[in-house]
Design a protein around this motif. Structure first.
Motif, short mmCIF file in Angstrom:
data_model
loop_
_atom_site.label_atom_id
_atom_site.label_comp_id
_atom_site.label_asym_id
_atom_site.label_seq_id
_atom_site.Cartn_x
_atom_site.Cartn_y
_atom_site.Cartn_z
N PHE A 15 -3.61 11.13 -18.46
CA PHE A 15 -3.31 9.38 -19.04
C PHE A 15 -1.85 9.26 -19.04
O PHE A 15 -1.83 7.65 -18.38
N ASP A 16 -1.07 9.78 -19.07
CA ASP A 16 0.54 9.36 -18.92
C ASP A 16 0.69 9.17 -17.52
O ASP A 16 1.58 8.16 -17.21
N ALA A 17 0.22 9.76 -16.60
CA ALA A 17 0.38 9.48 -15.14
C ALA A 17 -0.29 8.36 -14.69
O ALA A 17 0.29 7.48 -14.13
N LEU A 18 -1.49 8.13 -15.37
CA LEU A 18 -2.13 6.67 -14.94
C LEU A 18 -1.35 5.49 -15.71
O LEU A 18 -1.12 4.55 -15.00
N ALA A 19 -0.73 5.79 -16.69
CA ALA A 19 0.10 4.62 -17.38
C ALA A 19 1.26 4.38 -16.54
O ALA A 19 1.58 3.37 -16.58
N ARG A 20 2.05 5.53 -16.16
CA ARG A 20 3.07 5.45 -15.16
C ARG A 20 2.95 4.56 -13.92
O ARG A 20 3.79 3.82 -13.49
N TYR A 21 1.68 5.12 -13.30
CA TYR A 21 1.41 4.39 -12.14
C TYR A 21 1.18 2.74 -12.33
O TYR A 21 1.71 2.08 -11.43
N LEU A 22 0.69 2.54 -13.51
CA LEU A 22 0.10 1.08 -13.66
C LEU A 22 1.42 0.22 -13.97
O LEU A 22 1.50 -0.62 -13.62
N ARG A 23 2.47 0.87 -14.73
CA ARG A 23 3.68 0.32 -14.94
C ARG A 23 4.59 0.01 -13.79
O ARG A 23 4.95 -1.04 -13.29
N ARG A 24 4.33 1.05 -12.65
CA ARG A 24 5.11 0.87 -11.64
C ARG A 24 4.65 -0.11 -10.58
O ARG A 24 5.31 -0.71 -10.07
N THR A 25 3.18 -0.01 -10.38
CA THR A 25 2.58 -1.09 -9.55
C THR A 25 2.78 -2.48 -10.10
O THR A 25 2.67 -3.43 -9.41
N LEU A 26 2.98 -2.73 -11.60
CA LEU A 26 3.28 -3.93 -11.89
C LEU A 26 4.47 -4.48 -11.65
O LEU A 26 4.70 -5.84 -10.83
N GLU A 27 5.45 -3.70 -11.60
CA GLU A 27 6.71 -4.16 -11.05
C GLU A 27 6.85 -4.17 -9.52
O GLU A 27 7.46 -5.28 -9.04
N LEU A 28 6.00 -3.58 -8.86
CA LEU A 28 5.90 -3.81 -7.38
C LEU A 28 4.87 -5.09 -7.03
O LEU A 28 4.92 -5.36 -5.85
N ARG A 29 4.31 -5.62 -8.01
CA ARG A 29 3.47 -6.52 -7.94
C ARG A 29 2.09 -6.20 -6.89
O ARG A 29 1.69 -7.43 -6.47
N VAL A 30 1.81 -5.10 -6.66
CA VAL A 30 0.69 -4.57 -6.03
C VAL A 30 -0.70 -5.26 -6.13
O VAL A 30 -1.13 -6.06 -5.25
N SER A 31 -0.73 -5.36 -7.52
CA SER A 31 -2.15 -5.80 -7.92
C SER A 31 -2.19 -7.18 -7.82
O SER A 31 -3.27 -7.99 -8.01
N ALA A 32 -1.02 -8.05 -7.74
CA ALA A 32 -1.13 -9.52 -7.51
C ALA A 32 -0.99 -9.79 -5.92
O ALA A 32 -1.83 -10.83 -5.54
N LEU B 243 0.89 -1.22 0.00
CA LEU B 243 -0.19 -0.01 0.14
C LEU B 243 0.74 1.20 0.09
O LEU B 243 0.64 2.08 -0.62
N THR B 244 2.07 1.17 0.75
CA THR B 244 2.76 2.47 0.62
C THR B 244 3.50 2.44 -0.79
O THR B 244 3.70 3.65 -1.19
N GLY B 245 3.76 1.44 -1.28
CA GLY B 245 4.13 1.39 -2.75
C GLY B 245 3.27 2.00 -3.73
O GLY B 245 3.48 2.83 -4.63
N THR B 246 2.02 1.52 -3.57
CA THR B 246 0.93 2.32 -4.51
C THR B 246 0.60 3.42 -4.07
O THR B 246 0.76 4.38 -5.18
N LEU B 247 0.77 4.05 -2.85
CA LEU B 247 0.57 5.55 -2.56
C LEU B 247 1.70 6.37 -3.50
O LEU B 247 1.61 7.43 -3.99
N ASN B 248 3.13 5.93 -3.06
CA ASN B 248 4.30 6.42 -3.51
C ASN B 248 4.31 6.64 -5.03
O ASN B 248 4.49 7.48 -5.60
N ALA B 249 3.65 5.54 -5.63
CA ALA B 249 3.52 5.37 -7.22
C ALA B 249 2.53 6.17 -7.76
O ALA B 249 2.80 6.81 -8.66
N VAL B 250 1.68 6.50 -7.03
CA VAL B 250 0.44 7.41 -7.76
C VAL B 250 0.78 8.87 -7.47
O VAL B 250 0.62 9.61 -8.40
#
Length: 192
Positions: free
Chosen positions: A84-101, A66-73
């Motif tokens: 939109f670019d911010a949303l795409a950056r956020y999604l890419r970062r959280t994928l690397e952090l594996r937050v959504s898994a 959750l800390t990683g998610t907040l920092n990523a957004v």
């Protein structure tokens, strides 16, 4: 006043949390803690001194995610002028952090809604992401019918590891590719 953590202790903590996160994603929250110790390449005493039981470790993994998610957004909003670019950056970062898994894997084991430490982080992340989706709608760069829930659910589906014998690196590369296809598809749909 809290004492600063020594550099080696900080590294060990990061290794434990990363190993636990990855193993929870791969094998579920009941993964043997000795396996986490081996993956983190630390001694069992190092893990058990900080996390005396599984519940404490799972809570720490959720807090880290959750800390990683907040920092990523926050970082995405600061670094990208276009929502939109911010949303795409956020999604890419959280994928690397594996937050959504990892967060879906912890449901039922960690109270993301009621825990006094986790709930505010989750609420703030949702608030910022909802604002980012609304800004992308207002800018015309995200299709109006795509909701915050749609984006979150797709992130979960993409982040969930594929079954089968592929090496973890290949699975992660495919997840990155699928996320990029999803982002391109959203952008194209908004443009048309």
């Amino acid at each position: 006043m809290a004492r600063a953590m020594r550099a080696d202790a900080r590294r060990n903590l990061e290794r434990i949390l990363a190993a636990a996160r990855d193993m929870i994603v791969e094998r579920g929250p009941d993964v043997p803690l000795d396996d986490v110790v081996r993956r983190a390449e630390v001694g069992s005493g190092t893990l058990y001194r900080r996390f005396p039981d599984r519940g404490t470790l799972l809570h720490a993994v959720a807090l880290d995610a959750l800390t990683g998610t907040l920092n990523a957004v926050r970082d995405a909003c600061e670094q990208e002028a276009d929502p939109f670019d911010a949303l795409a950056r956020y999604l890419r970062r959280t994928l690397e952090l594996r937050v959504s898994a990892v967060l879906p894997a912890l449901l039922g084991r960690v109270d993301l809604e009621g825990d006094p430490e986790l709930s505010p982080l989750r609420a703030e992340s949702v608030r910022l992401l909802d604002g980012l989706v609304a800004a992308a709608h207002a800018a015309g760069t995200l299709p109006e019918d795509v909701t915050f829930a749609d984006i979150g659910m797709m992130a979960v589906r993409i982040a969930h590891p594929l079954p089968g014998p592929l090496p973890a690196e290949e699975k992660q590369a495919l997840a990155r590719r699928h996320l990029d296809l999803f982002i391109r598809g959203l952008r194209a749909q908004a443009a048309s």
